[in-house]
Scaffold this motif. Structure first.
Motif, mmCIF file in Angstrom:
data_model
loop_
_atom_site.group_PDB
_atom_site.id
_atom_site.type_symbol
_atom_site.label_atom_id
_atom_site.label_comp_id
_atom_site.label_asym_id
_atom_site.label_seq_id
_atom_site.Cartn_x
_atom_site.Cartn_y
_atom_site.Cartn_z
ATOM 1 N N LEU A 12 42.688 46.082 36.784
ATOM 2 C CA LEU A 12 42.500 45.916 38.224
ATOM 3 C C LEU A 12 41.963 47.203 38.829
ATOM 4 N N ARG A 14 40.056 48.846 42.758
ATOM 5 C CA ARG A 14 39.649 48.588 44.143
ATOM 6 C C ARG A 14 38.541 49.559 44.511
ATOM 7 N N LYS A 31 38.999 45.854 48.840
ATOM 8 C CA LYS A 31 38.235 45.014 47.915
ATOM 9 C C LYS A 31 38.775 45.263 46.517
ATOM 10 N N ILE A 32 39.339 44.198 45.918
ATOM 11 C CA ILE A 32 39.997 44.301 44.619
ATOM 12 C C ILE A 32 39.180 43.529 43.595
ATOM 13 N N ALA A 33 39.002 44.125 42.439
ATOM 14 C CA ALA A 33 38.294 43.475 41.340
ATOM 15 C C ALA A 33 39.162 43.489 40.089
ATOM 16 N N ALA A 34 38.847 42.604 39.153
ATOM 17 C CA ALA A 34 39.549 42.570 37.868
ATOM 18 C C ALA A 34 38.551 42.314 36.755
ATOM 19 N N ALA A 43 48.010 38.984 46.586
ATOM 20 C CA ALA A 43 47.125 40.152 46.551
ATOM 21 C C ALA A 43 46.880 40.621 47.978
ATOM 22 N N LEU A 64 40.909 37.159 41.334
ATOM 23 C CA LEU A 64 40.281 38.476 41.352
ATOM 24 C C LEU A 64 39.170 38.488 40.316
ATOM 25 N N GLY A 68 34.661 41.421 42.621
ATOM 26 C CA GLY A 68 35.568 41.882 43.653
ATOM 27 C C GLY A 68 35.797 40.866 44.756
ATOM 28 N N ALA A 88 48.543 43.934 43.849
ATOM 29 C CA ALA A 88 48.417 42.536 43.438
ATOM 30 C C ALA A 88 49.543 42.192 42.477
ATOM 31 N N THR A 90 50.275 39.792 39.382
ATOM 32 C CA THR A 90 49.673 38.964 38.351
ATOM 33 C C THR A 90 50.657 38.810 37.201
#
Length: 346
Positions: A12, A14, A31-34, A43, A64, A68, A88, A90
């Protein structure tokens, strides 16, 4: 059917995190990405007060993705300073994503105590001891500042020109009324008149090593005038550093600068987010061992660990001309609702 990857298989990250404070309401965005993509049952943005109490923004479920997902939420907060970060949940476990930041919510208003809509903070903060405040409750007419009401709290450049040799620093440009310090910038009898008030934190023109410096201010849009609110070495030796925030032309945008130690004609750090000087704003410098952090309206503008000063410095709210002076017809006001200074306690 494809199976979503387990949380332990996803990394993860951001890319953005910011907070905007309006009274007691704070709107935060991240803005969160995985990688690879993962499902988060919750989240958003976590927040804690100085006592580590939970003040999380409203959370939502989200997929995610690698590109993003932007999440924006608002909530109200009691007065205080808060730490916040992207987070977040998960596979049943919470993850703190990226570095933490801070925002400050002003105290509730009381009568006319806060002309700017944000009251002066009162009291210590984690790691900081409050040692100076002024919200200008005593009126002093223009031409009489500092007078007996402020002579023990304020000094300032008076009777000589600025670094461009254009503007004349005069305490007589300053007045206080209605809970506001007002500096009337103008040309009078052919002289460009400005002012550079300086809080007496320890002694006149003395400073301290490390500290937190906050001011609530606004300006008319004035071409040819600028603010260079700065920390300047008590010794007067420029090689020991210079920290400027807020700085910029009063008809332009707000910047933060840190000059390089032993090479001060160069900047080792600068930042801006395009905010104009018009409208009320709150600017904070946090100077601690090995680190400078700059906050504008409760959100982090930038931080640096390069060329951080170590010598005592004094705080000067320096209004001056720009490199090209103002036209004689340009006149207006720079106002300060309150200032607050802290010593570093670690």
């Amino acid at each position: 059917m494809a199976v979503a990857p387990a949380a332990s298989a996803a990394t993860l990250s951001r890319s953005t995190l910011s907070a905007t404070v309006s009274g007691s309401t704070v709107t935060a965005t991240t803005k969160i990405a995985a990688s690879p993509a993962v499902w988060a049952s919750l989240a958003g943005i976590c927040a804690r007060d100085a006592d580590n109490n939970h003040y999380d923004f409203p959370m939502s479920a989200a997929t995610l993705s690698t590109s993003g997902v932007t999440l924006t939420k608002s909530r109200t907060f009691p007065a205080g300073t808060y730490t916040y970060w992207a987070c977040a949940k998960t596979d049943g476990a919470w993850t703190a994503i990226g570095a933490t930041q801070k925002f400050t919510v002003g105290a509730a208003l009381s009568g006319s105590a806060a002309p700017s809509g944000q009251a002066m903070p009162v009291g210590d903060l984690p790691g900081w001891k409050q040692v100076f405040t002024d919200d200008f409750t005593t009126s002093v007419p223009r031409g009489s500042f500092p007078g007996s009401a402020y002579s023990s709290k304020w000094t300032g450049y008076d009777g000589f020109t600025d670094s461009y040799g254009i503007a004349n620093y005069q305490n007589s440009a300053i007045s206080t009324s209605g809970g506001v310090m007002d500096v009337y910038l103008r040309t009078e009898n052919g002289k460009v008149i400005t002012a550079a008030p300086s809080p007496i934190v320890t002694a006149p023109w003395a400073g301290q090593t490390y500290g937190r410096y906050t001011m609530r201010f606004k300006s008319d849009s004035l071409s040819g005038y600028k603010l260079a609110s700065l920390l300047w070495p008590t010794s007067g030796n420029w090689n020991q550093g210079e920290v400027d925030f807020p700085e910029g032309g009063l008809d332009s945008t707000i910047y933060a600068f840190n000059h390089c130690l032993n090479n001060p004609t160069h900047n080792c750090f600068w930042a801006t987010n395009g905010t104009k000087f018009t409208g009320w704003h709150t600017a904070t410098i946090e100077w601690s061992p090995g680190k400078l952090a700059f906050y504008l309206d409760g959100a982090t503008l930038g931080t640096t660990t390069t060329s951080v000063p170590t010598a005592p410095m004094r705080w000067i709210l320096q209004l001056q001309s720009g490199s090209v002076g103002p036209a004689s017809s340009v006149a207006g006001h720079f106002q300060i609702d309150w200032v607050s200074v802290y010593t570093y306690k670690g």
